[in-house]
Scaffold this active site. Structure first.
Site, mmCIF file in Angstrom:
data_model
loop_
_atom_site.group_PDB
_atom_site.id
_atom_site.type_symbol
_atom_site.label_atom_id
_atom_site.label_comp_id
_atom_site.label_asym_id
_atom_site.label_seq_id
_atom_site.Cartn_x
_atom_site.Cartn_y
_atom_site.Cartn_z
ATOM 1 N N ARG A 140 0.821 -1.215 0.000
ATOM 2 C CA ARG A 140 0.000 0.000 0.000
ATOM 3 C C ARG A 140 0.854 1.265 0.000
ATOM 4 O O ARG A 140 0.483 2.262 0.633
ATOM 5 C CB ARG A 140 -0.945 0.011 1.206
ATOM 6 C CG ARG A 140 -1.918 -1.145 1.252
ATOM 7 C CD ARG A 140 -3.013 -0.954 0.200
ATOM 8 N NE ARG A 140 -4.096 -1.882 0.442
ATOM 9 C CZ ARG A 140 -5.307 -1.516 0.858
ATOM 10 N NH1 ARG A 140 -5.582 -0.263 1.092
ATOM 11 N NH2 ARG A 140 -6.234 -2.433 1.026
ATOM 12 N N ARG B 62 -3.400 6.721 0.587
ATOM 13 C CA ARG B 62 -3.930 7.913 1.238
ATOM 14 C C ARG B 62 -2.960 8.662 2.144
ATOM 15 O O ARG B 62 -3.226 9.788 2.515
ATOM 16 C CB ARG B 62 -5.202 7.550 2.005
ATOM 17 C CG ARG B 62 -6.357 7.302 1.054
ATOM 18 C CD ARG B 62 -7.597 6.880 1.772
ATOM 19 N NE ARG B 62 -7.427 5.548 2.333
ATOM 20 C CZ ARG B 62 -8.383 4.887 2.973
ATOM 21 N NH1 ARG B 62 -9.548 5.460 3.158
ATOM 22 N NH2 ARG B 62 -8.167 3.676 3.432
ATOM 23 N N ARG C 219 -6.483 11.483 -6.589
ATOM 24 C CA ARG C 219 -7.717 10.793 -6.214
ATOM 25 C C ARG C 219 -8.912 11.734 -6.319
ATOM 26 O O ARG C 219 -9.973 11.370 -6.814
ATOM 27 C CB ARG C 219 -7.523 10.265 -4.788
ATOM 28 C CG ARG C 219 -8.718 9.721 -4.096
ATOM 29 C CD ARG C 219 -8.891 8.254 -4.427
ATOM 30 N NE ARG C 219 -9.791 7.628 -3.484
ATOM 31 C CZ ARG C 219 -11.076 7.915 -3.381
ATOM 32 N NH1 ARG C 219 -11.612 8.813 -4.158
ATOM 33 N NH2 ARG C 219 -11.822 7.297 -2.496
ATOM 34 N N ASP D 85 -6.830 -3.046 -7.376
ATOM 35 C CA ASP D 85 -7.371 -3.585 -6.130
ATOM 36 C C ASP D 85 -7.682 -5.063 -6.307
ATOM 37 O O ASP D 85 -7.937 -5.524 -7.416
ATOM 38 C CB ASP D 85 -8.631 -2.835 -5.706
ATOM 39 C CG ASP D 85 -8.917 -3.067 -4.236
ATOM 40 O OD1 ASP D 85 -8.301 -2.384 -3.400
ATOM 41 O OD2 ASP D 85 -9.700 -3.966 -3.916
ATOM 42 N N TYR E 237 -14.486 -11.783 0.587
ATOM 43 C CA TYR E 237 -15.160 -10.510 0.270
ATOM 44 C C TYR E 237 -16.428 -10.752 -0.554
ATOM 45 O O TYR E 237 -17.440 -10.067 -0.368
ATOM 46 C CB TYR E 237 -14.211 -9.574 -0.482
ATOM 47 C CG TYR E 237 -13.222 -8.878 0.430
ATOM 48 C CD1 TYR E 237 -13.597 -7.754 1.161
ATOM 49 C CD2 TYR E 237 -11.924 -9.349 0.575
ATOM 50 C CE1 TYR E 237 -12.698 -7.119 2.012
ATOM 51 C CE2 TYR E 237 -11.017 -8.719 1.419
ATOM 52 C CZ TYR E 237 -11.413 -7.606 2.137
ATOM 53 O OH TYR E 237 -10.541 -6.975 2.980
HETATM 54 O O1 1CP Z 1 0.461 0.695 -3.258
HETATM 55 C C1 1CP Z 1 -0.419 -0.137 -3.239
HETATM 56 O O2 1CP Z 1 -0.244 -1.249 -2.676
HETATM 57 C C2 1CP Z 1 -1.719 0.215 -3.887
HETATM 58 C C3 1CP Z 1 -2.449 -0.837 -4.606
HETATM 59 C C4 1CP Z 1 -3.437 -1.608 -3.753
HETATM 60 C C5 1CP Z 1 -3.303 -2.928 -3.296
HETATM 61 C C6 1CP Z 1 -2.093 -3.823 -3.448
HETATM 62 C C7 1CP Z 1 -4.706 -1.156 -3.311
HETATM 63 C C8 1CP Z 1 -5.266 0.194 -3.537
HETATM 64 N N1 1CP Z 1 -5.365 -2.194 -2.710
HETATM 65 C C9 1CP Z 1 -4.520 -3.293 -2.667
HETATM 66 C C10 1CP Z 1 -4.807 -4.621 -2.142
HETATM 67 C C11 1CP Z 1 -6.012 -4.845 -1.298
HETATM 68 N N2 1CP Z 1 -7.282 -4.330 -1.448
HETATM 69 C C12 1CP Z 1 -6.040 -5.763 -0.243
HETATM 70 C C13 1CP Z 1 -4.875 -6.645 0.165
HETATM 71 C C14 1CP Z 1 -3.913 -5.913 1.026
HETATM 72 C C15 1CP Z 1 -4.400 -5.582 2.419
HETATM 73 O O3 1CP Z 1 -4.741 -6.517 3.171
HETATM 74 O O4 1CP Z 1 -4.403 -4.386 2.752
HETATM 75 C C16 1CP Z 1 -7.337 -5.746 0.313
HETATM 76 C C17 1CP Z 1 -7.843 -6.546 1.488
HETATM 77 C C18 1CP Z 1 -8.114 -4.840 -0.464
HETATM 78 C C19 1CP Z 1 -9.558 -4.526 -0.305
HETATM 79 C C20 1CP Z 1 -9.773 -3.089 -0.064
HETATM 80 N N3 1CP Z 1 -9.651 -2.123 -1.029
HETATM 81 C C21 1CP Z 1 -10.033 -2.438 1.171
HETATM 82 C C22 1CP Z 1 -10.181 -3.114 2.523
HETATM 83 C C23 1CP Z 1 -11.625 -3.356 2.807
HETATM 84 C C24 1CP Z 1 -11.869 -3.998 4.153
HETATM 85 O O5 1CP Z 1 -12.561 -3.358 4.958
HETATM 86 O O6 1CP Z 1 -11.408 -5.127 4.405
HETATM 87 C C25 1CP Z 1 -10.105 -1.050 0.907
HETATM 88 C C26 1CP Z 1 -10.389 0.051 1.874
HETATM 89 C C27 1CP Z 1 -9.831 -0.883 -0.478
HETATM 90 C C28 1CP Z 1 -9.733 0.397 -1.223
HETATM 91 C C29 1CP Z 1 -8.358 0.783 -1.626
HETATM 92 N N4 1CP Z 1 -7.551 0.003 -2.434
HETATM 93 C C30 1CP Z 1 -6.363 0.662 -2.674
HETATM 94 C C31 1CP Z 1 -6.436 1.918 -1.970
HETATM 95 C C32 1CP Z 1 -5.360 2.973 -1.968
HETATM 96 C C33 1CP Z 1 -7.680 1.980 -1.310
HETATM 97 C C34 1CP Z 1 -8.220 3.126 -0.481
HETATM 98 C C35 1CP Z 1 -9.316 3.767 -1.241
HETATM 99 C C36 1CP Z 1 -9.238 5.253 -1.431
HETATM 100 O O7 1CP Z 1 -8.304 5.840 -1.969
HETATM 101 O O8 1CP Z 1 -10.241 5.850 -1.028
#
Ligand code: 1CP
Length: 335
Positions: free
Chosen positions: A22, A26, A35, A72, A144
């Site tokens: 990640r 943010r 964003r 994602d 999910y």
């Molecule tokens: O630099 C990076 O790693 C960005 C790319 C990336 C990756 C590898 C994003 C962007 N998401 C992920 C993987 C991801 N997405 C995982 C596996 C890693 C982890 O455990 O953190 C998971 C579980 C998700 C699912 C997801 N997407 C969630 C979690 C939901 C939950 O409650 O369990 C969320 C909040 C997202 C949105 C998301 N994805 C990525 C970002 C930067 C965001 C935040 C959204 C935003 O900018 O508003």
């Protein structure tokens, strides 16, 4: 050869290559700006120009050894035809799941812009920086899809896997099919490494059947087509015993460690042919200072004993001060 690829090839690289899960996100003001311009998370994922820009932001600011594609793990459910939205300020929301109605082909519509992002990042990538593509592991993606979003417990998914194993297996098979298309496209577009995120591996009650076997199937098929592409597996919060089997039986080149893993145990006990990745507590990166430095030092000591990729034990938290990341990289590079 790029330091990250050397470490994945089994070489002890000093100082170890570093990237952070990640790392685009943010906590970076420049991410927030793009964003806001994109107007929504999915718009950002599906705009190759903007997605490529945010992929490269942490590389430009901190000089990481790898860029990870901005996308994602929930793009695969969308490829399969499940509704997906990200409501502002809330997590992801998935529509109702009908396993028999999931798509069996035509995945390209959602995958194509992501592949285009990979192509654009590759063109702009600094010489020594590697490009990591990724997907969720089948178990975590299934969690999910069944829960319809995030959860602390994933009780519905666990219950489903226990009580309807034949349907769960069908779901896992569908996820594998779409994930293969998604990842093969990323590799064709220029991804040099693949990471499989199994964020909820620790919630799985039948680790062999739902984590190890589907991961091994994915790895075997990818390796048969792309034998030179290293694969990192990240079975977060799996027990030591499960981690050990994961390293032996999935065929991954590298095992990602979360911050709960004891490094002496991991260095001694995880399959010798695997590189290790991890595992600084993201909380220490928020705090910075002496506590962070001590945590980093401990990992650097272990990174002299086995091929290693420096990373966190989970993703960068959105409250992390970017200066702490700069200090972290400086400390690692100083050895
Ligand atoms: O630099 C990076 O790693 C960005 C790319 C990336 C990756 C590898 C994003 C962007 N998401 C992920 C993987 C991801 N997405 C995982 C596996 C890693 C982890 O455990 O953190 C998971 C579980 C998700 C699912 C997801 N997407 C969630 C979690 C939901 C939950 O409650 O369990 C969320 C909040 C997202 C949105 C998301 N994805 C990525 C970002 C930067 C965001 C935040 C959204 C935003 O900018 O508003």
């Amino acid at each position: 050869m790029k330091p990250l690829l050397r470490a994945l090839g089994g070489e002890i690289v000093t100082p170890p290559p570093v990237w952070l899960m990640r790392q685009a996100g943010r906590f970076l003001p420049e991410y927030q700006e793009v964003r806001a311009k994109a107007g929504g998370f999915l718009n950002l994922v599906y705009s190759p120009e903007l997605a490529a820009e945010v992929t490269l932001q942490p590389v430009k600011r901190f000089g990481m050894d790898a860029a990870i594609l901005f996308s994602d793990i929930l793009i695969v459910p969308q490829m399969l035809g499940q509704q997906l939205e990200f409501a502002e300020g809330e997590g992801p929301k998935l529509g109702p799941l009908e396993i028999d109605k999931l798509k069996k082909e035509g995945f390209e519509e959602h995958a194509k812009p992501v592949w285009e992002t990979v192509r654009r990042v590759k063109e702009q990538l600094p010489e020594n920086c590697a490009l990591i593509g990724f997907a969720g592991s089948p178990w975590t993606v299934a969690c999910y899809m069944i829960e319809g979003g995030g959860s602390d417990t994933f009780d519905n998914a666990r219950q489903f896997a226990r009580s309807r194993p034949a349907d769960f297996e069908k779901l896992i098979d569908r996820i594998i099919t779409a994930t293969l298309v998604y990842l093969e496209g990323q590799i064709e577009a220029g991804a040099e490494v693949i990471q499989l995120f199994d964020s909820w591996a620790g919630k799985c009650d039948n680790f062999q059947r739902w984590v190890i076997e589907p991961t091994a199937a994915l790895v075997m098929i990818l390796k048969s087509k792309y034998p030179k592409i290293p694969i990192i597996g990240f079975p977060r919060l799996a027990s030591q015993q499960h981690m050990a089997s994961y390293g032996v039986y999935t065929g991954v080149n590298c095992v990602g460690l979360d911050q709960s893993i004891d490094l002496d145990w991991a260095t001694q006990s995880l399959a010798r042919r695997t590189t290790l990745q991890g595992n600084l507590d993201p909380e220490l990166l928020i705090r910075g200072g002496d506590e962070m430095r001590a945590g980093v030092d401990k990992i650097l000591q272990h990174a002299k004993q086995r091929p290693w990729i420096f990373n966190l034990g989970h993703g960068v938290d959105k409250t992390t001060p970017p200066e702490h990341v700069a200090e972290l990289i400086a400390q690692i590079r100083a050895g």
